[in-house]
Design an enzyme around this catalytic site. Structure first.
Site, PDB file in Angstrom:
ATOM      1  N   SER A  92       0.855  -1.195   0.000  1.00  0.00           N
ATOM      2  CA  SER A  92       0.000   0.000   0.000  1.00  0.00           C
ATOM      3  C   SER A  92       0.888   1.241   0.000  1.00  0.00           C
ATOM      4  O   SER A  92       2.098   1.159   0.266  1.00  0.00           O
ATOM      5  CB  SER A  92      -0.900   0.011   1.238  1.00  0.00           C
ATOM      6  OG  SER A  92      -0.108   0.256   2.401  1.00  0.00           O
ATOM      7  N   ASP A 130      -1.326  -1.545  -3.949  1.00  0.00           N
ATOM      8  CA  ASP A 130      -2.698  -1.493  -3.436  1.00  0.00           C
ATOM      9  C   ASP A 130      -3.150  -0.035  -3.280  1.00  0.00           C
ATOM     10  O   ASP A 130      -2.406   0.783  -2.727  1.00  0.00           O
ATOM     11  CB  ASP A 130      -2.713  -2.214  -2.065  1.00  0.00           C
ATOM     12  CG  ASP A 130      -4.104  -2.460  -1.538  1.00  0.00           C
ATOM     13  OD1 ASP A 130      -5.044  -2.594  -2.342  1.00  0.00           O
ATOM     14  OD2 ASP A 130      -4.251  -2.534  -0.293  1.00  0.00           O
ATOM     15  N   HIS A 152     -13.468  -1.750   4.398  1.00  0.00           N
ATOM     16  CA  HIS A 152     -12.150  -1.970   5.003  1.00  0.00           C
ATOM     17  C   HIS A 152     -12.230  -1.948   6.521  1.00  0.00           C
ATOM     18  O   HIS A 152     -13.118  -1.319   7.094  1.00  0.00           O
ATOM     19  CB  HIS A 152     -11.170  -0.876   4.541  1.00  0.00           C
ATOM     20  CG  HIS A 152     -10.841  -0.966   3.083  1.00  0.00           C
ATOM     21  ND1 HIS A 152     -11.251  -0.044   2.160  1.00  0.00           N
ATOM     22  CD2 HIS A 152     -10.152  -1.898   2.389  1.00  0.00           C
ATOM     23  CE1 HIS A 152     -10.814  -0.392   0.963  1.00  0.00           C
ATOM     24  NE2 HIS A 152     -10.139  -1.517   1.078  1.00  0.00           N
ATOM     25  N   HIS A 178     -12.382  -6.290  -2.232  1.00  0.00           N
ATOM     26  CA  HIS A 178     -11.635  -5.634  -1.150  1.00  0.00           C
ATOM     27  C   HIS A 178     -12.378  -5.855   0.164  1.00  0.00           C
ATOM     28  O   HIS A 178     -13.509  -6.321   0.177  1.00  0.00           O
ATOM     29  CB  HIS A 178     -11.520  -4.125  -1.431  1.00  0.00           C
ATOM     30  CG  HIS A 178     -10.477  -3.792  -2.442  1.00  0.00           C
ATOM     31  ND1 HIS A 178      -9.358  -3.062  -2.141  1.00  0.00           N
ATOM     32  CD2 HIS A 178     -10.381  -4.123  -3.750  1.00  0.00           C
ATOM     33  CE1 HIS A 178      -8.614  -2.948  -3.222  1.00  0.00           C
ATOM     34  NE2 HIS A 178      -9.214  -3.577  -4.227  1.00  0.00           N
ATOM     35  N   GLY A 179     -11.718  -5.509   1.255  1.00  0.00           N
ATOM     36  CA  GLY A 179     -12.381  -5.586   2.563  1.00  0.00           C
ATOM     37  C   GLY A 179     -12.843  -6.987   2.892  1.00  0.00           C
ATOM     38  O   GLY A 179     -13.951  -7.190   3.398  1.00  0.00           O
ATOM     39  N   SER A 215     -11.482  -9.313   5.034  1.00  0.00           N
ATOM     40  CA  SER A 215     -11.107  -9.943   6.312  1.00  0.00           C
ATOM     41  C   SER A 215     -12.342 -10.484   7.013  1.00  0.00           C
ATOM     42  O   SER A 215     -13.437  -9.926   6.896  1.00  0.00           O
ATOM     43  CB  SER A 215     -10.397  -8.927   7.211  1.00  0.00           C
ATOM     44  OG  SER A 215      -9.060  -8.779   6.813  1.00  0.00           O
ATOM     45  N   ASN A 244      -8.793  -9.432  -1.181  1.00  0.00           N
ATOM     46  CA  ASN A 244      -7.849  -8.620  -0.395  1.00  0.00           C
ATOM     47  C   ASN A 244      -8.040  -8.788   1.113  1.00  0.00           C
ATOM     48  O   ASN A 244      -9.141  -8.562   1.634  1.00  0.00           O
ATOM     49  CB  ASN A 244      -8.054  -7.140  -0.719  1.00  0.00           C
ATOM     50  CG  ASN A 244      -7.514  -6.751  -2.074  1.00  0.00           C
ATOM     51  OD1 ASN A 244      -7.231  -7.610  -2.908  1.00  0.00           O
ATOM     52  ND2 ASN A 244      -7.371  -5.475  -2.305  1.00  0.00           N
ATOM     53  N   ARG A 267      -3.334  -8.202  10.724  1.00  0.00           N
ATOM     54  CA  ARG A 267      -3.004  -7.254  11.806  1.00  0.00           C
ATOM     55  C   ARG A 267      -3.518  -7.791  13.131  1.00  0.00           C
ATOM     56  O   ARG A 267      -2.883  -7.615  14.176  1.00  0.00           O
ATOM     57  CB  ARG A 267      -3.639  -5.892  11.520  1.00  0.00           C
ATOM     58  CG  ARG A 267      -3.059  -5.210  10.303  1.00  0.00           C
ATOM     59  CD  ARG A 267      -3.728  -3.877  10.030  1.00  0.00           C
ATOM     60  NE  ARG A 267      -3.094  -3.235   8.880  1.00  0.00           N
ATOM     61  CZ  ARG A 267      -3.306  -1.994   8.512  1.00  0.00           C
ATOM     62  NH1 ARG A 267      -4.141  -1.226   9.168  1.00  0.00           N
ATOM     63  NH2 ARG A 267      -2.684  -1.487   7.457  1.00  0.00           N
ATOM     64  N   ARG A 285      12.247 -10.621  19.533  1.00  0.00           N
ATOM     65  CA  ARG A 285      12.384 -11.742  18.596  1.00  0.00           C
ATOM     66  C   ARG A 285      11.566 -12.954  19.029  1.00  0.00           C
ATOM     67  O   ARG A 285      11.152 -13.754  18.186  1.00  0.00           O
ATOM     68  CB  ARG A 285      13.860 -12.116  18.428  1.00  0.00           C
ATOM     69  CG  ARG A 285      14.627 -11.053  17.653  1.00  0.00           C
ATOM     70  CD  ARG A 285      16.101 -11.314  17.651  1.00  0.00           C
ATOM     71  NE  ARG A 285      16.670 -11.286  18.997  1.00  0.00           N
ATOM     72  CZ  ARG A 285      17.970 -11.270  19.258  1.00  0.00           C
ATOM     73  NH1 ARG A 285      18.840 -11.277  18.278  1.00  0.00           N
ATOM     74  NH2 ARG A 285      18.406 -11.246  20.509  1.00  0.00           N
TER      75      ARG A 285
HETATM   76  P1  13P Z   1      -9.539  -5.711   5.093  1.00  0.00           P
HETATM   77  O1  13P Z   1      -9.490  -4.443   5.882  1.00  0.00           O
HETATM   78  O2  13P Z   1     -10.884  -6.354   5.164  1.00  0.00           O
HETATM   79  O3  13P Z   1      -8.467  -6.654   5.431  1.00  0.00           O
HETATM   80  O4  13P Z   1      -9.344  -5.302   3.541  1.00  0.00           O
HETATM   81  C1  13P Z   1      -8.060  -5.116   2.997  1.00  0.00           C
HETATM   82  C2  13P Z   1      -8.091  -4.505   1.645  1.00  0.00           C
HETATM   83  O5  13P Z   1      -9.088  -4.402   0.973  1.00  0.00           O
HETATM   84  C3  13P Z   1      -6.793  -4.032   1.118  1.00  0.00           C
HETATM   85  O6  13P Z   1      -6.913  -3.405  -0.133  1.00  0.00           O
HETATM   86  O1  G3H Z   2      -7.017  -1.116   2.196  1.00  0.00           O
HETATM   87  C1  G3H Z   2      -5.989  -0.783   2.765  1.00  0.00           C
HETATM   88  C2  G3H Z   2      -5.087  -1.811   3.352  1.00  0.00           C
HETATM   89  O2  G3H Z   2      -5.659  -2.393   4.483  1.00  0.00           O
HETATM   90  C3  G3H Z   2      -3.741  -1.190   3.609  1.00  0.00           C
HETATM   91  O3  G3H Z   2      -3.804  -0.342   4.704  1.00  0.00           O
HETATM   92  O4  G3H Z   2      -2.979   1.844   3.821  1.00  0.00           O
HETATM   93  O5  G3H Z   2      -2.917   1.315   6.284  1.00  0.00           O
HETATM   94  O6  G3H Z   2      -1.340   0.182   4.707  1.00  0.00           O
HETATM   95  P1  G3H Z   2      -2.684   0.827   4.894  1.00  0.00           P
HETATM   96 ZN    ZN Z   3      -8.767  -2.299  -0.298  1.00  0.00          ZN
END
Ligand code: 13P
Ligand code: G3H
Ligand code: ZN
Length: 320
Positions: free
Chosen positions: A48, A81, A179, A210-211, A213, A254, A260, A281
């Site tokens: 990203s 991304d 997201h 996307h989104g 998770s 994605n 995280r 570590r």
């Molecule tokens: P999540 O926040 O659901 O993991 O989506 C990640 C994403 O779409 C990154 O582009």
């Molecule tokens: O959609 C965004 C991803 O979760 C990446 O997040 O921009 O905080 O690295 P970030």
């Molecule tokens: Zn995304």
């Protein structure tokens, strides 16, 4: 082996989805590759703009080059991304990326088309493929009118025109996900009717979710039991629904937030249970293994587990 995203999509379409994971550091990279080695699956590494700023563009490239040497048998693509025009051009010119995402979805339709077209032209000249976005993720609430509720979802007719006019190689569609950790309330979920209609208008064209998770309840509870304060109503995508999305043309999924959560859980639990420790570590090692297990599990859900031989054969031109 780094391959083009298009090559990966050609093999994957309708059969499995490539998991696309964001990385920011060495531990995530190792866990990601180790997980896909265990799963025998191809994948996409996503960088990203935030990651490029955090770790540095050269550092991320160096980490990936190094981990690629550790896992020479793996097949993956490298993707930018949520890029803007500037970061897309930088990624294209670097020669390191398989694909870029130009995210101009917040712009009016015609402006989104114009920006995307400019990026496609420059990317294709360099052999890089382009993911674009139409519609807007997030903020879709259960209790508002149907029309308003659908206002941010991707319009299938517009999607058809958009792809024709821009020449993009894949399309991120807004189908109800968002997201972060708080995606759905109540009975909300993915709008499969939208995906079906988009596929009907764009047969064979790779769609990106996307989104994606899943925000496991158990993970949130463990984080909170170890000192975290996440809203326990956090809710994500039901990962069993990936199998329903794949035949509808969803070819890239994605996932960032879930990774995280694994990191946060491992580190919070470690320092709760070992308050005397200050050697990072120890939890780092646990994280790499936990992240690898998480990745292997996702590959199974995305139906990409065990397909690596087939992918290699297809990349060689089907000569077995
Ligand atoms: P999540 O926040 O659901 O993991 O989506 C990640 C994403 O779409 C990154 O582009
Ligand atoms: O959609 C965004 C991803 O979760 C990446 O997040 O921009 O905080 O690295 P970030
Ligand atoms: Zn995304």
């Amino acid at each position: 082996m780094i391959v083009t995203t298009r090559e990966l999509f050609d093999v994957a379409y309708g059969r499995f989805a490539a998991g696309a994971y964001n990385i920011n550091n060495m531990e995530q990279a190792r866990g990601l590759f180790e997980g896909h080695r265990r799963a025998d699956a191809p994948f996409i590494v996503q960088l990203s703009r935030g990651a490029r700023k955090y770790a540095g563009v050269r550092m991320l490239e160096a980490i990936l080059r190094a981990v690629e040497e550790e896992y020479p048998e793996l097949v993956f693509a490298v993707h930018l991304d949520h890029g803007d025009e500037e970061s897309c051009y930088d990624a294209i010119d670097s020669g390191f990326y398989s694909s870029v995402m130009i995210d101009a979805s917040h712009e009016p339709f015609e402006e989104n088309v114009a920006i995307t077209r400019r990026v496609v032209e420059r990317a294709h000249a360099a052999g890089v493929s382009v993911e674009a976005e139409l519609g807007m993720l997030g903020g879709v609430e259960e209790d508002i009118q149907v029309d308003e509720k659908h206002a941010q979802l991707t319009d299938p007719a517009e999607a058809e025109t958009f792809v024709k006019e821009t020449g993009c190689d894949s399309l991120a569609v807004a189908i109800g996900t968002s997201h972060g950790a708080y995606k759905f309330t109540g009975s909300q979920g993915i709008h499969f009717d939208r995906v079906e209609e988009i596929q009907r208008r764009l047969p064979g064209f790779p769609l990106v979710m996307h989104g994606s998770s899943s925000v496991p309840k158990e993970e949130v509870e463990r984080i909170n039991a170890a000192g975290g304060a996440l809203d326990p109503s956090a809710k994500g995508v039901d990962e069993d629904e990936f199998a329903r999305a794949v035949p509808l043309g969803v070819t890239k999924v994605n996932i960032d937030t879930d990774g995280r959560l694994v990191w946060t859980r491992v580190h919070r639990e470690h320092f709760r249970d070992h308050p005397e420790n200050f050697d990072f570590r120890a939890p780092g090692k646990v994280f790499v293994d936990e992240y690898a297990r998480f990745i292997q599990h996702k590959a199974e859900k995305l139906q990409s587990e065990g397909v690596l031989d087939e992918v290699r054969t297809a990349l060689r031109g089907g000569d077995g």
